[in-house]
Design a protein around this motif. Structure first.
Motif, short mmCIF file in Angstrom:
data_model
loop_
_atom_site.label_atom_id
_atom_site.label_comp_id
_atom_site.label_asym_id
_atom_site.label_seq_id
_atom_site.Cartn_x
_atom_site.Cartn_y
_atom_site.Cartn_z
N TYR A 2 2.99 -13.05 0.56
CA TYR A 2 4.01 -12.83 1.56
C TYR A 2 4.06 -14.02 2.51
N ASP A 3 5.26 -14.48 2.73
CA ASP A 3 5.42 -15.65 3.58
C ASP A 3 6.46 -15.36 4.66
N CYS A 105 9.13 -6.56 -0.78
CA CYS A 105 8.07 -7.10 0.08
C CYS A 105 7.40 -6.03 0.94
N GLY A 106 7.92 -4.80 0.92
CA GLY A 106 7.29 -3.73 1.69
C GLY A 106 7.66 -3.71 3.16
N SER A 107 8.64 -4.52 3.55
CA SER A 107 9.06 -4.52 4.95
C SER A 107 9.85 -3.26 5.26
N LYS A 108 9.82 -2.86 6.53
CA LYS A 108 10.58 -1.70 6.97
C LYS A 108 11.40 -2.06 8.19
N PHE A 109 12.58 -1.46 8.25
CA PHE A 109 13.41 -1.64 9.43
C PHE A 109 13.67 -0.27 10.05
N LEU A 110 13.39 -0.17 11.35
CA LEU A 110 13.66 1.06 12.08
C LEU A 110 14.75 0.80 13.10
N ASP A 111 15.77 1.63 13.08
CA ASP A 111 16.81 1.51 14.09
C ASP A 111 16.24 1.91 15.44
N TYR A 112 16.98 1.52 16.48
CA TYR A 112 16.58 1.87 17.84
C TYR A 112 16.41 3.39 17.94
N GLY A 113 15.29 3.82 18.45
CA GLY A 113 15.04 5.25 18.60
C GLY A 113 14.30 5.87 17.42
N GLU A 114 14.30 5.20 16.31
CA GLU A 114 13.67 5.78 15.13
C GLU A 114 12.15 5.79 15.21
N LEU A 115 11.60 4.80 15.90
CA LEU A 115 10.14 4.77 16.01
C LEU A 115 9.67 6.01 16.78
N GLN A 116 10.34 6.28 17.91
CA GLN A 116 9.97 7.45 18.71
C GLN A 116 10.21 8.74 17.92
N ALA A 117 11.33 8.80 17.22
CA ALA A 117 11.63 9.98 16.42
C ALA A 117 10.56 10.16 15.34
N PHE A 118 10.15 9.04 14.79
CA PHE A 118 9.12 9.05 13.76
C PHE A 118 7.80 9.59 14.33
#
Ligand SMILES: [Zn+2]
Ligand SMILES: [Zn+2]
Length: 152
Positions: A2-3, A105-118
């Motif tokens: 991974y680079d 590559c295993g990357s993840k994208f969380l929209d605004y608010g999704e981390l807290q919801a998660f």
């Protein structure tokens, strides 16, 4: 291997994301502070972050009291590292949070608010870790990462 590129373009809104070094981590995450407030975690960063509440607090402090661009979270995003479409999947049985993930590559994208919801999906750390391990880590190409799952 991974680079990581220096500057990442937000897969949701196209703005340049800001690299943020979290105090408790050796690596950095990318946050769309000038655009939609989304967070890009490359490879196993999300797993590392979720093991420490301090990291989550730190991210939330960066995002709070800010107004972010609205984006359509149902749109297919393109991995800023690989240029391939990211896939959406739920992180638990409750199916309230759907995140974007690059299966290359295993990357993840969380929209605004999704981390807290998660985080909020699980009443306690133990349950969160258990479900996280069951529904989330297995969904990624686990062998590509270097996670020791001794905490699960
Ligand atoms: Zn954005
Ligand atoms: Zn990728």
């Amino acid at each position: 291997m991974y680079d990581s590129k220096e500057i990442i373009t937000c897969p949701a809104c196209g703005k340049q994301m800001k690299k943020v070094n979290l105090a408790d981590m050796n690596s950095s995450i990318d946050i769309c502070l000038d655009g939609c407030g989304g967070i890009f975690f490359n490879n196993y960063e999300l797993e590392k972050i979720c093991k420490n509440e301090k990291n989550i607090e730190e991210i939330e402090n960066l995002l709070k009291d800010k107004v972010f661009e609205e984006v359509d979270s149902s749109k297919t995003r393109t991995c800023p590292e690989c240029g391939i479409p990211m896939l959406k999947h739920f992180t638990s049985e409750k199916q309230t949070v759907e995140i974007d993930e690059c299966y290359d590559c295993g990357s993840k994208f969380l929209d605004y608010g999704e981390l807290q919801a998660f985080i909020n999906e699980f009443p306690n750390e133990r349950e969160r870790r258990a479900s996280f391990a069951k529904h989330f880590l297995k969904a990624v190409s686990f062998e590509k990462t270097h996670i020791k799952d001794d905490n699960f």
